[in-house]
Write an enzyme that holds these catalytic residues in place. Structure first.
Site, mmCIF file in Angstrom:
data_model
loop_
_atom_site.group_PDB
_atom_site.id
_atom_site.type_symbol
_atom_site.label_atom_id
_atom_site.label_comp_id
_atom_site.label_asym_id
_atom_site.label_seq_id
_atom_site.Cartn_x
_atom_site.Cartn_y
_atom_site.Cartn_z
ATOM 1 N N GLY B 90 0.825 -1.196 0.000
ATOM 2 C CA GLY B 90 0.000 0.000 0.000
ATOM 3 C C GLY B 90 0.863 1.251 0.000
ATOM 4 N N ASN B 171 -6.792 4.761 9.718
ATOM 5 C CA ASN B 171 -6.259 3.554 10.351
ATOM 6 C C ASN B 171 -6.277 3.603 11.873
ATOM 7 O OD1 ASN B 171 -4.326 5.605 9.483
ATOM 8 N ND2 ASN B 171 -2.784 4.396 10.558
ATOM 9 N N GLN B 199 -7.222 0.588 4.607
ATOM 10 C CA GLN B 199 -8.006 0.066 5.733
ATOM 11 C C GLN B 199 -9.427 -0.317 5.328
ATOM 12 O OE1 GLN B 199 -7.106 -0.625 8.879
ATOM 13 N NE2 GLN B 199 -5.005 0.093 8.649
ATOM 14 N N SER B 219 -3.819 -2.909 0.063
ATOM 15 C CA SER B 219 -2.763 -3.799 0.538
ATOM 16 C C SER B 219 -3.380 -5.109 1.022
ATOM 17 C CB SER B 219 -2.013 -3.119 1.679
ATOM 18 O OG SER B 219 -1.054 -3.991 2.211
ATOM 19 N N ALA B 220 -2.784 -6.235 0.618
ATOM 20 C CA ALA B 220 -3.402 -7.541 0.869
ATOM 21 C C ALA B 220 -3.443 -7.916 2.343
ATOM 22 C CB ALA B 220 -2.653 -8.624 0.083
ATOM 23 N N HIS B 221 -2.425 -7.516 3.109
ATOM 24 C CA HIS B 221 -2.355 -8.014 4.488
ATOM 25 C C HIS B 221 -3.337 -7.338 5.434
ATOM 26 C CE1 HIS B 221 0.011 -4.921 6.822
ATOM 27 N NE2 HIS B 221 0.184 -4.482 5.601
ATOM 28 N N THR B 257 9.832 -8.385 -11.672
ATOM 29 C CA THR B 257 9.227 -9.700 -11.912
ATOM 30 C C THR B 257 8.066 -9.855 -10.941
ATOM 31 O OG1 THR B 257 11.267 -10.665 -12.696
ATOM 32 C CG2 THR B 257 9.637 -12.188 -11.803
ATOM 33 N N CYS B 346 5.377 7.151 23.501
ATOM 34 C CA CYS B 346 6.327 6.240 24.123
ATOM 35 C C CYS B 346 6.400 4.894 23.425
ATOM 36 C CB CYS B 346 5.964 6.024 25.588
ATOM 37 S SG CYS B 346 6.752 7.230 26.641
#
Lengths: 143, 417
Positions: B90, B171, B199, B219-221, B257, B346
């Site tokens: 993404g 997100n 998202q 994005s695939a994940h 590729t 943090c």
């Protein structure tokens, strides 16, 4: 996890948490903007830190640093407590990640503030804080 | 099949922790790869390894598999398959959209991009890079629920505006933007419109035609596909410069590729996840609302960040608990086997809290005390009840040792006097 076992232990089971009623000295360091505040309460008897308690808002290393610092100065003379360095706190915790070193500085500063408050209440001259500019840069980050 | 991942995940953690329950609530960070997706990908690592660019028949199966994946993506977006280009992520798609547009259009005097203050770093840092290169970038503010106002967009447009890039859904806080209105406005003004939909894709309905979207990143994940593979929807006739130069893959638009197994996995994942949307979105929304209601009831002075249910991603909950710091909360939750995330400085290694939480007007204290929990396919009612049985005590315990909480309560007492 980037934290040592000791940090996690002191974070999960912090020592000396709380407040002291009618303390001989109270000191605070840090600010909420930066995400950490430490407050230290002292009971001093015959020039020794008879009891010490803390309250901390902050991340795991801030809480662990507070816990360890209070352990290190408990029972020590006021002079010895003043001389506790942030490095000694970090070393006693088996190290802190570089971005978290300022948490140990905060512990040193909070103890210094509490000791100065104690000295003031005793009518004694207060002591000068040494600067830790290299580690506390981000405390002025938002100003 | 659905429970398989869960069991494996749980077993892998046993023995490491005294707590046996594991509740993953960070699906917005990444999802697992669905077992059916892994299965579909497997042959393309081994028996069917041919380079799709080689003309021999051995690679036919791979070429066909890529076309099928393109069709699967196109079907979910309302696009046609020749408008889908596979990328590495993404983030790459976002980089391509912004850089490719101004590199192409600056020569025509169009060197201005309009985006928002709450974009992902893939957009924000690309925008800052382009500013250093001399391009002009405007970052629109958002309202306190994280929504862009159309009037602000209209005011920001100039004759030099080449591109409007506004995320589909955020997100961190899950707020869904008025994409159709923004798209219609951009179309009317002849300005290209890109949306980072990482998202949103396969989780909420998207129609690039009806919404007048010219470019879209995915994005695939984020929808049960593998990591390391993304795609860009590029409307037919949209001329932007290439971002990755090299061979002639992806019709000469994106060299490299092809990651055939990844592409197959992305196609299978988007099809499968989108086909379950009608059933899983209401289910996850119900669980999320149960979580939000439970937390708001059990934790005093909790704040829900973002838009109300219905105007945010079904799986997103984002809270602020004043008086405690996010990393502390994450580590305490981790001990209880619950995995979430925070916008506190943090935890991120950076020094400032989340730019999104600051943009919706939160104080530093509120941003430092934020907790994001994002649900997914494997989340159950039992998981939510478990979180609700653990979280309020964690907040109460850490607040009890917080001087900031003490000050906050004192402030409240003063106010009520």
């Amino acid at each position: 996890m980037a934290y040592s076992e000791k940090v996690l232990d002191h974070f999960q089971n912090p020592r000396n948490v709380g407040e002291i009623e009618n303390p001989d000295g109270v000191g605070q360091a840090g600010n909420p903007k930066c995400g950490d505040i430490m407050k230290i309460y002292l009971r001093v008897k015959d020039d020794r830190i008879e009891d010490i308690k803390f309250k901390t808002f902050g991340c795991a290393s801030a809480i662990a640093s507070s816990s360890m610092a209070t352990e290190l100065v408990k029972g020590k003379t006021v002079e010895e407590a003043w001389n506790l360095t942030n490095k000694a706190v970090a070393e006693a915790l088996d190290g802190l990640p570089p971005v978290k070193m300022h948490c140990s500085v905060l512990a040193e500063e909070a103890i210094h503030a509490a000791i100065n408050d104690y000295l003031k209440r005793q009518g004694l001259p207060t002591r000068e804080e040494e600067s830790h500019d290299e580690l506390v840069d981000h405390h002025v980050h938002h100003e | 099949m659905a429970g398989q991942w869960r069991n494996e995940f749980k077993n892998s953690r046993k023995g490491q922790s005294e707590m046996s329950r594991q509740v993953y609530l960070d699906y917005a960070a990444t999802t697992y790869t669905a077992p059916e997706v892994v299965e579909a990908m497997a042959p393309y690592f081994t028996e069917s390894f041919g380079n799709p660019s080689s003309i021999y028949s051995f690679s036919d199966r791979n070429r066909k598999a890529m076309t099928k994946a393109r069709e699967q993506v196109a079907a979910v977006l309302g696009a046609s398959q020749d408008e889908i280009f596979f990328t590495g992520s993404g983030t790459e798609s976002d980089n391509w959209a912004l850089k490719g547009t101004v590199w192409k259009l600056a020569a025509k005097g169009k060197d201005h991009i309009i985006t928002t203050k709450i974009e992902h770093h893939a957009i924000l840092h690309t925008g800052e890079f382009l500013q250093r290169q001399g391009y002009d970038v405007t970052y629109l503010p958002v309202d306190e629920e994280g929504r862009v106002r159309l009037e602000d967009l209209k005011k920001a447009v100039t004759d030099r505006t080449a591109l409007v890039s506004i995320m589909f859904a955020n997100n961190e806080i899950g707020t869904i933007q008025p994409i159709a209105e923004i798209g219609a406005f951009c179309r009317e003004r002849g300005i290209l419109f890109h949306t980072d939909a990482v998202q949103a894709v396969a989780h909420v309905p998207i129609d690039v035609q009806a919404m007048n979207i010219d470019m879209l990143s995915l994005s695939a994940h984020k929808f049960y596909g593998p990591k390391g593979i993304g795609a860009m929807y590029l409307r037919k006739g949209t001329r932007i410069e290439n971002f990755i130069h090299g061979g002639g893959q992806e019709k000469g638009r994106r060299a490299s590729t092809e990651n055939v197994a990844g592409i197959v996995g992305l196609g299978k994942a988007i099809e499968q996840t989108a086909s379950r949307m009608a059933e899983s979105a209401p289910r996850i929304t119900t669980l999320r609302d149960m979580l939000v209601d439970g937390v708001m009831k059990a934790v005093p002075h909790a704040k829900l960040n973002g838009a109300p249910s219905g105007e945010r991603l079904p799986n997103n909950a984002n809270f602020s608990f004043v008086g405690i710091e996010g990393e502390t909360m994450l580590l305490d939750l981790d001990r209880a086997g619950i995995y979430g995330s925070t916008g506190s400085a943090c935890s991120s290694g950076s020094l400032d809290p989340s730019h999104v939480l600051m943009a919706i007007g939160l104080s530093h204290e509120q941003a430092h005390g934020s907790l994001r929990l994002t649900l997914g396919e494997e989340t159950t009612g039992e998981d939510i009840r478990y979180v609700l049985s653990v979280l309020p005590d964690i907040v109460a315990q850490r607040r009890a040792m917080s001087p900031l909480w003490e000050d906050y309560l004192k402030g409240l007492q003063k106010e009520s006097r």
